[in-house]
Design a protein around this motif. Structure first.
Motif, PDB file in Angstrom:
ATOM      1  N   TRP A   7       0.853  -1.184   0.000  1.00 17.26           N
ATOM      2  CA  TRP A   7       0.000   0.000   0.000  1.00 17.26           C
ATOM      3  C   TRP A   7       0.888   1.233   0.000  1.00 17.26           C
ATOM      4  CZ3 TRP A   7      -4.054  -1.222   4.429  1.00 17.26           C
ATOM      5  CH2 TRP A   7      -4.976  -2.161   3.936  1.00 17.26           C
ATOM      6  N   VAL A   8       0.404   2.255  -0.686  1.00 16.46           N
ATOM      7  CA  VAL A   8       1.119   3.536  -0.693  1.00 16.46           C
ATOM      8  C   VAL A   8       0.149   4.613  -0.233  1.00 16.46           C
ATOM      9  CG1 VAL A   8       2.187   5.286  -2.181  1.00 16.46           C
ATOM     10  CG2 VAL A   8       2.703   2.849  -2.550  1.00 16.46           C
ATOM     11  N   PHE A   9       0.591   5.473   0.682  1.00 14.21           N
ATOM     12  CA  PHE A   9      -0.228   6.621   1.079  1.00 14.21           C
ATOM     13  C   PHE A   9      -0.037   7.689   0.007  1.00 14.21           C
ATOM     14  CE2 PHE A   9      -0.340  10.725   3.586  1.00 14.21           C
ATOM     15  CZ  PHE A   9      -1.713  10.844   3.517  1.00 14.21           C
ATOM     16  N   ALA A  10      -1.109   7.920  -0.769  1.00 14.30           N
ATOM     17  CA  ALA A  10      -1.044   8.890  -1.872  1.00 14.30           C
ATOM     18  C   ALA A  10      -1.444  10.270  -1.371  1.00 14.30           C
ATOM     19  CB  ALA A  10      -1.979   8.439  -2.992  1.00 14.30           C
ATOM     20  N   THR A  21       4.369  10.808  -4.333  1.00 14.24           N
ATOM     21  CA  THR A  21       3.502   9.633  -4.438  1.00 14.24           C
ATOM     22  C   THR A  21       3.883   8.811  -5.664  1.00 14.24           C
ATOM     23  OG1 THR A  21       1.686  10.840  -3.400  1.00 14.24           O
ATOM     24  CG2 THR A  21       1.103   8.867  -4.656  1.00 14.24           C
ATOM     25  N   LEU A  22       4.097   9.506  -6.779  1.00 16.07           N
ATOM     26  CA  LEU A  22       4.442   8.798  -8.023  1.00 16.07           C
ATOM     27  C   LEU A  22       5.782   8.087  -7.886  1.00 16.07           C
ATOM     28  CD1 LEU A  22       3.208  11.436 -10.645  1.00 16.07           C
ATOM     29  CD2 LEU A  22       2.026   9.395  -9.785  1.00 16.07           C
ATOM     30  N   LYS A  27       8.396   2.688  -7.327  1.00 17.73           N
ATOM     31  CA  LYS A  27       9.256   1.734  -6.615  1.00 17.73           C
ATOM     32  C   LYS A  27       8.450   0.505  -6.189  1.00 17.73           C
ATOM     33  CE  LYS A  27      12.777  -0.055  -4.803  1.00 17.73           C
ATOM     34  NZ  LYS A  27      13.997  -0.355  -5.575  1.00 17.73           N
ATOM     35  N   ALA A  28       7.258   0.737  -5.652  1.00 15.76           N
ATOM     36  CA  ALA A  28       6.417  -0.367  -5.180  1.00 15.76           C
ATOM     37  C   ALA A  28       6.147  -1.342  -6.322  1.00 15.76           C
ATOM     38  CB  ALA A  28       5.107   0.178  -4.611  1.00 15.76           C
ATOM     39  N   PHE A 154      10.037   7.143   3.156  1.00  6.73           N
ATOM     40  CA  PHE A 154      11.172   7.406   2.267  1.00  6.73           C
ATOM     41  C   PHE A 154      11.389   8.897   2.065  1.00  6.73           C
ATOM     42  CE2 PHE A 154       9.559   3.258   1.434  1.00  6.73           C
ATOM     43  CZ  PHE A 154      10.709   2.485   1.324  1.00  6.73           C
ATOM     44  N   ARG A 155      12.666   9.275   1.955  1.00  3.26           N
ATOM     45  CA  ARG A 155      13.014  10.665   1.657  1.00  3.26           C
ATOM     46  C   ARG A 155      12.528  11.004   0.252  1.00  3.26           C
ATOM     47  NH1 ARG A 155      14.598  14.010   5.163  1.00  3.26           N
ATOM     48  NH2 ARG A 155      15.850  15.073   3.615  1.00  3.26           N
ATOM     49  N   PRO A 156      12.155  12.282   0.034  1.00  3.90           N
ATOM     50  CA  PRO A 156      11.766  12.675  -1.320  1.00  3.90           C
ATOM     51  C   PRO A 156      12.902  12.380  -2.303  1.00  3.90           C
ATOM     52  CG  PRO A 156      11.440  14.489   0.237  1.00  3.90           C
ATOM     53  CD  PRO A 156      12.121  13.388   0.977  1.00  3.90           C
ATOM     54  N   LYS A 157      12.534  12.116  -3.558  1.00  2.95           N
ATOM     55  CA  LYS A 157      13.496  11.891  -4.643  1.00  2.95           C
ATOM     56  C   LYS A 157      14.376  10.666  -4.448  1.00  2.95           C
ATOM     57  CE  LYS A 157      13.652  16.380  -6.740  1.00  2.95           C
ATOM     58  NZ  LYS A 157      12.767  17.132  -5.860  1.00  2.95           N
TER      59      LYS A 157
END
Ligand SMILES: Cc1cc2nc3c(=O)[nH]c(=O)nc-3n(C[C@H](O)[C@H](O)[C@H](O)COP(=O)(O)OP(=O)(O)OC[C@H]3O[C@@H](n4cnc5c(N)ncnc54)[C@H](O)[C@@H]3O)c2cc1C
Ligand SMILES: Nc1ncnc2c1ncn2[C@@H]1O[C@H](COP(=O)(O)O)[C@@H](O)[C@H]1O
Lengths: 318, 273
Positions: A7-10, A21-22, A27-28, A154-157
């Motif tokens: 699951w990803v929190f968008a 989010t993208l 990565k997921a 996760f850190r941005p980028k």
């Protein structure tokens, strides 16, 4: 242990999902299993289409009822899990709302969290995440000892967003058993011109070495001339010279432009984690020992009050 | 401060509440950040031996709490900290600023505790104080997990508002300007609540000489994990620590009045000019 369902929190970035989010869903998806997302923003049908293009099969929408997202989104996720819909991992961005939901959920599920990561992998039956510490000098790899779902941020980028997939995600309204009590009563948007700091191809940042709030105009002038975005160290944000949205670093924006120009910035580890991924770095500092020079492709040991005006004039004169 | 139905300011006064406002501030005591950090080669935990100091980020919460208590016209500020070896030097700094007392949880079994366990310890200690408001920083300088405020709020079942740039109390409501990507939101929650404050929210005072002297005799209540009924544990494990690939320095030149030309040249090479 594998990651069959993630699951990803968008996050909502004004009627569309955030770039972060993208990055996470990309990565997921690369980990091979099913990717589903939770979303508490507006325009869910457009978001379902966009995330579908990134390989997300289901979009659970959450009605936060005008409250901060921590409680309602965590409650929606926990509700699904209690009902038997259980992911192996839940991924969050290291963002304001991402951290809120992650913290609440960790209590609801009684699960440990691993935050600030830059990568995730499955290796020898273990889910492993990498975190860069000491300003990126050391890489720490950790694993969870408890049961799934594993909660990670996760850190941005950390990842590059890439489309892949061609269906629209199925939209499902997730029920919220616990409403949030912290209500948003008004929103304020700070207007900015020019390229967005964390997306610009060139960034010019100023620090305490500028000496005075007025002198920040040199940074803005140079950024404008080079079609870049102006940024700042935390020292001058805390001093009130520029708004928080200009801050680059651990607690500010992570930038990865083609060129990063640091003027009057010492290069504290907390600043460097936000910009050391830049393709090239130019530093201007009067102290030859300043740590920023250790990562600069071009370093000018000099006075910003001399170098910057000369540089600005020379570019204007072209 | 008032609880229950006496929720607006007028009613709250009529309901016979005094103006006391009790605030807990979570303060972390950390190794001096000016000294480069190190991991213990045996355990891979961050080394925390030697003198610990008050995390700078928490000085803002302490100052904010003192100002809120002042504005309420009564009440007190209680510090809550978890640290090894009953380390209290950072607490003394915050007591010298004006906090009334402290609760310190120290237990060898808590070495390497994960964020959720730390939150359980802090929430357990906070629960003993029964505060109107709990303040934390947004993230600790040394570990920066960044989830503690929300975890503490979850454990206490309090509402929470993170990333506060400004805090105001109105009756039993806490009103916060919360930092966002785009600017800021005005957010309100009923108290008791947890609020995390950003650096720069207020200007922390320097302890006065009188404050430093007074701090020496202020009460510090020492507890263990067992006192709070918590079984220390962790749900995570470090499997490897390696040096990351270092970025190499390039050309460093002394400005002789023509350093800017080097920059122009560089920008030309990069096709920006
Ligand atoms: C938890 C935590 C999070 C943090 N997050 C961030 C973050 O996100 N981003 C961030 O930037 N910082 C962050 N910091 C702060 C960081 O540790 C540093 O304090 C900050 O980056 C310093 O800013 P600076 O380089 O502008 O100032 P300083 O460190 O004071 O450096 C000023 C530099 O200017 C040089 N200088 C002075 N005069 C001149 C001149 N005339 N010409 C040329 N050079 C000159 C000096 O030699 C010096 O190197 C964080 C700190 C903590 C504890
Ligand atoms: N051991 C501790 N003792 C007291 N407060 C803490 C402790 N650890 C974290 N905190 C508080 O929680 C905030 C966030 O911490 P963290 O989530 O670890 O980054 C810190 O800035 C402190 O205000």
């Amino acid at each position: 242990m594998s990651l069959d369902k993630i699951w990803v929190f968008a996050e909502d970035a004004g009627d569309k999902v955030s770039t972060g989010t993208l990055e996470l869903v990309t990565k997921a998806r690369s980990l091979g299993g099913v990717v589903e997302a939770f979303y508490a923003g507006t325009n869910a049908s457009a978001v379902a289409a966009e995330l579908g293009n990134f390989g997300v099969s289901k979009l659970y929408t959450v009605d936060a009822g005008g409250s901060l997202l921590g409680v309602p989104v965590a409650s929606a996720m926990a509700g699904q899990i209690e009902g038997g819909n259980k992911p192996d991992a839940i991924m969050f961005a290291t963002s304001y709302d991402g951290r809120d939901v992650l913290g609440r959920l960790s209590v609801k599920l009684d699960r440990s969290v691993l935050t600030n990561n830059i990568d995730i992998s499955v290796d020898g039956g273990q889910v492993k995440v990498d975190e860069a510490i000491f300003g990126g000098a050391t890489l720490v790899t950790s694993t969870f000892t408890g049961d799934a779902p594993h909660l990670v941020s996760f850190r941005p980028k950390s990842f590059t967003a890439e489309a892949g997939g061609s269906t629209t995600a199925e939209v499902i309204a997730a029920s919220v058993s616990e409403a949030g009590q912290a209500k948003i009563v008004a929103r304020h948007v700070e207007e900015r011109e020019g390229p967005v700091l964390d997306e610009a191809a060139l960034v010019v940042s100023g620090g305490r070495g500028l000496g005075d709030a007025d002198k920040y105009s040199m940074i803005e002038d140079l950024a404008k001339l080079l079609n870049g975005a102006p940024g700042a160290s935390r020292a001058i944000v805390d001093a009130g010279w520029v708004p928080y949205s200009y801050q680059v670093g651990q607690t500010g924006k992570v930038v990865k432009p083609d060129i990063y120009i640091a003027a009057g910035i010492s290069g504290a580890t907390q600043h460097m984690v936000g910009m050391k991924g830049s393709k090239t770095i130019i530093a201007i500092n009067k102290d030859a020992e300043a740590p920023i020079f250790s990562i600069a492709d071009l370093g000018i040991v000099g006075d910003v009050h001399k170098v910057l005006p000369q540089l600005i004039d020379a570019i204007k004169g072209r | 401060m008032g609880r229950g139905s006496c929720s607006d300011l007028v009613l709250w006064r009529i309901c016979g509440h005094d103006y006391a406002m009790n605030v807990v501030v979570c303060v972390k005591q950390i190794p001096d950040p000016a000294i480069p950090g190190q991991l213990d080669p045996q355990t891979n935990f961050l080394k925390r031996e030697g003198k610990l100091i008050l995390d700078d980020s928490d000085a803002y919460g302490v100052e904010m709490a003192l100002q809120l208590v002042d504005a309420a016209g009564g009440g007190e500020v209680t510090l809550v900290s978890m640290a090894p070896n009953n380390e209290a030097s950072g607490l003394r700094t915050a007591l010298a600023m004006g906090a009334a007392k402290a609760v310190l949880v120290s237990d060898p079994a808590l070495a390497g505790a994960d964020a959720l366990t730390t939150a359980k310890v802090l929430a357990g200690a906070i629960d003993r104080v029964k505060p109107d408001l709990v303040l934390t920083a947004t993230e600790a300088t040394d570990g920066y997990t960044g989830t503690l405020p929300e975890q503490i709020a979850g454990l206490l079942n309090f509402p929470s508002i993170t990333f506060a740039k400004k805090i105001e109390i109105s009756g039993t409501t806490v009103k916060v300007d919360r930092q966002t990507e785009a600017g800021y939101d005005e957010v309100e929650a009923p108290m008791p609540a947890v609020v995390s404050v950003t650096a720069g929210v207020v200007e922390p005072r320097y302890p006065s000489f009188k404050g430093i002297m007074a701090a020496k005799s202020k009460p510090v209540d020492e507890l263990t994990a067992a006192d709070l009924g918590i079984t220390p544990g962790t749900g995570q494990q470090i499997v490897s620590v390696i040096a990351a690939e270092a970025r190499q320095a390039g050309e460093i030149i002394e400005d002789d009045g023509e350093g800017y030309l080097k920059i122009i040249e560089f920008l030309e090479q990069q096709k920006v000019l």
